[in-house]
Design a protein around this motif. Structure first.
Motif, PDB file in Angstrom:
ATOM      1  N   MET A   1       0.819  -1.201   0.000  1.00 46.40           N
ATOM      2  CA  MET A   1       0.000   0.000   0.000  1.00 46.40           C
ATOM      3  C   MET A   1       0.866   1.270   0.000  1.00 46.40           C
ATOM      4  O   MET A   1       0.555   2.223  -0.701  1.00 46.40           O
ATOM      5  CB  MET A   1      -0.917  -0.044   1.234  1.00 46.40           C
ATOM      6  N   PHE A   2       1.912   1.241   0.828  1.00 43.23           N
ATOM      7  CA  PHE A   2       2.813   2.392   0.916  1.00 43.23           C
ATOM      8  C   PHE A   2       3.466   2.671  -0.434  1.00 43.23           C
ATOM      9  O   PHE A   2       3.596   3.820  -0.852  1.00 43.23           O
ATOM     10  CB  PHE A   2       3.858   2.137   2.008  1.00 43.23           C
ATOM     11  N   ILE A   3       3.881   1.606  -1.135  1.00 42.37           N
ATOM     12  CA  ILE A   3       4.528   1.755  -2.437  1.00 42.37           C
ATOM     13  C   ILE A   3       3.548   2.336  -3.447  1.00 42.37           C
ATOM     14  O   ILE A   3       3.917   3.172  -4.273  1.00 42.37           O
ATOM     15  CB  ILE A   3       5.094   0.403  -2.917  1.00 42.37           C
ATOM     16  N   LEU A   4       2.301   1.956  -3.371  1.00 46.34           N
ATOM     17  CA  LEU A   4       1.269   2.487  -4.274  1.00 46.34           C
ATOM     18  C   LEU A   4       1.077   3.991  -4.049  1.00 46.34           C
ATOM     19  O   LEU A   4       0.999   4.762  -5.007  1.00 46.34           O
ATOM     20  CB  LEU A   4      -0.052   1.742  -4.068  1.00 46.34           C
ATOM     21  N   ILE A   5       1.047   4.409  -2.803  1.00 46.28           N
ATOM     22  CA  ILE A   5       0.893   5.838  -2.475  1.00 46.28           C
ATOM     23  C   ILE A   5       2.099   6.624  -2.981  1.00 46.28           C
ATOM     24  O   ILE A   5       1.942   7.689  -3.578  1.00 46.28           O
ATOM     25  CB  ILE A   5       0.694   6.030  -0.954  1.00 46.28           C
ATOM     26  N   ILE A   6       3.290   6.112  -2.773  1.00 44.28           N
ATOM     27  CA  ILE A   6       4.507   6.774  -3.264  1.00 44.28           C
ATOM     28  C   ILE A   6       4.466   6.865  -4.788  1.00 44.28           C
ATOM     29  O   ILE A   6       4.792   7.900  -5.375  1.00 44.28           O
ATOM     30  CB  ILE A   6       5.774   6.022  -2.790  1.00 44.28           C
TER      31      ILE A   6
ATOM     32  N   VAL B   1       1.828   6.948  -6.773  1.00 44.61           N
ATOM     33  CA  VAL B   1       0.828   7.941  -7.165  1.00 44.61           C
ATOM     34  C   VAL B   1       1.378   9.355  -6.950  1.00 44.61           C
ATOM     35  O   VAL B   1       1.188  10.246  -7.793  1.00 44.61           O
ATOM     36  CB  VAL B   1      -0.493   7.731  -6.384  1.00 44.61           C
ATOM     37  N   LEU B   2       2.064   9.592  -5.858  1.00 42.97           N
ATOM     38  CA  LEU B   2       2.663  10.903  -5.597  1.00 42.97           C
ATOM     39  C   LEU B   2       3.724  11.250  -6.640  1.00 42.97           C
ATOM     40  O   LEU B   2       3.790  12.398  -7.098  1.00 42.97           O
ATOM     41  CB  LEU B   2       3.276  10.947  -4.193  1.00 42.97           C
ATOM     42  N   ILE B   3       4.523  10.281  -7.021  1.00 50.12           N
ATOM     43  CA  ILE B   3       5.548  10.525  -8.044  1.00 50.12           C
ATOM     44  C   ILE B   3       4.892  10.866  -9.368  1.00 50.12           C
ATOM     45  O   ILE B   3       5.302  11.819 -10.050  1.00 50.12           O
ATOM     46  CB  ILE B   3       6.494   9.306  -8.164  1.00 50.12           C
ATOM     47  N   ILE B   4       3.872  10.126  -9.755  1.00 50.34           N
ATOM     48  CA  ILE B   4       3.161  10.404 -11.011  1.00 50.34           C
ATOM     49  C   ILE B   4       2.516  11.788 -10.956  1.00 50.34           C
ATOM     50  O   ILE B   4       2.576  12.553 -11.922  1.00 50.34           O
ATOM     51  CB  ILE B   4       2.115   9.305 -11.306  1.00 50.34           C
ATOM     52  N   PHE B   5       1.925  12.147  -9.812  1.00 54.74           N
ATOM     53  CA  PHE B   5       1.320  13.469  -9.655  1.00 54.74           C
ATOM     54  C   PHE B   5       2.375  14.572  -9.810  1.00 54.74           C
ATOM     55  O   PHE B   5       2.141  15.562 -10.499  1.00 54.74           O
ATOM     56  CB  PHE B   5       0.636  13.576  -8.286  1.00 54.74           C
ATOM     57  N   CYS B   6       3.530  14.382  -9.206  1.00 50.90           N
ATOM     58  CA  CYS B   6       4.612  15.381  -9.307  1.00 50.90           C
ATOM     59  C   CYS B   6       5.102  15.507 -10.751  1.00 50.90           C
ATOM     60  O   CYS B   6       5.357  16.618 -11.224  1.00 50.90           O
ATOM     61  CB  CYS B   6       5.766  15.019  -8.386  1.00 50.90           C
ATOM     62  N   ILE B   7       5.213  14.404 -11.443  1.00 50.32           N
ATOM     63  CA  ILE B   7       5.641  14.444 -12.844  1.00 50.32           C
ATOM     64  C   ILE B   7       4.621  15.192 -13.690  1.00 50.32           C
ATOM     65  O   ILE B   7       4.986  16.050 -14.514  1.00 50.32           O
ATOM     66  CB  ILE B   7       5.876  13.009 -13.378  1.00 50.32           C
ATOM     67  N   LEU B   8       3.336  14.909 -13.500  1.00 52.73           N
ATOM     68  CA  LEU B   8       2.291  15.615 -14.246  1.00 52.73           C
ATOM     69  C   LEU B   8       2.280  17.106 -13.918  1.00 52.73           C
ATOM     70  O   LEU B   8       2.115  17.943 -14.811  1.00 52.73           O
ATOM     71  CB  LEU B   8       0.921  15.002 -13.962  1.00 52.73           C
ATOM     72  N   LEU B   9       2.475  17.437 -12.661  1.00 51.20           N
ATOM     73  CA  LEU B   9       2.539  18.837 -12.252  1.00 51.20           C
ATOM     74  C   LEU B   9       3.715  19.536 -12.920  1.00 51.20           C
ATOM     75  O   LEU B   9       3.581  20.652 -13.429  1.00 51.20           O
ATOM     76  CB  LEU B   9       2.653  18.928 -10.728  1.00 51.20           C
TER      77      LEU B   9
END
Length: 143
Positions: free
Chosen positions: A1-6, A8-16
């Protein structure tokens, strides 16, 4: 679960980052076009410079273009371009018209020297003032 959250955060930062880069690229293209029009308007009759200022990534950026009469060193026109102006033509900044850039630079230097003696940092208050100061320094460095 922790890896999934990380992940998603990385993908969000890349899109941003991609969105921010795209906006900056569009802004650069627009400012370049405005600068070209500004320079063509004044041509050899004036010295033209551009100053840019942004406090941080989240603040609004400001580009200020100035044209200076080479004989008396006074500002004959100044255009401000912000992100909000990208759909509008550049706007003249009436508050800078007629300023003698040599006197302005001397005043800034005196204020800076006084602030150094009093051990406090010199601060130009607004993004527009910083952009203007940068444009003035560019013109003075051309001489």
């Amino acid at each position: 679960m922790f890896i999934l959250i990380i992940g998603v955060l990385i993908i969000f930062c890349i899109l941003l980052f991609i969105c921010y880069s795209y906006m900056q690229n569009q802004r650069s293209k627009y400012v370049s076009q405005m600068y070209k029009e500004f320079k063509e308007q004044y041509g050899a009759n004036a010295k033209v410079a551009m100053g840019f200022s942004q406090i941080n990534v989240f603040s609004k950026a400001m580009t200020l273009m100035i044209a200076v009469n080479p004989e008396d060193h006074r500002v004959i026109d100044a255009w401000a371009v912000t992100d909000n102006d990208m759909e509008i033509e550049g706007r003249t900044c009436a508050e800078y018209l007629g300023i003698d850039i040599n006197k302005y630079a001397e005043d800034v230097r005196k204020r800076s020297d006084k602030d150094l003696l009093m051990r406090k940092p010199t601060q130009i208050k607004t993004v527009k003032e910083k952009a203007f100061a940068m444009a003035v320094m560019q013109i003075l460095n051309q001489e």
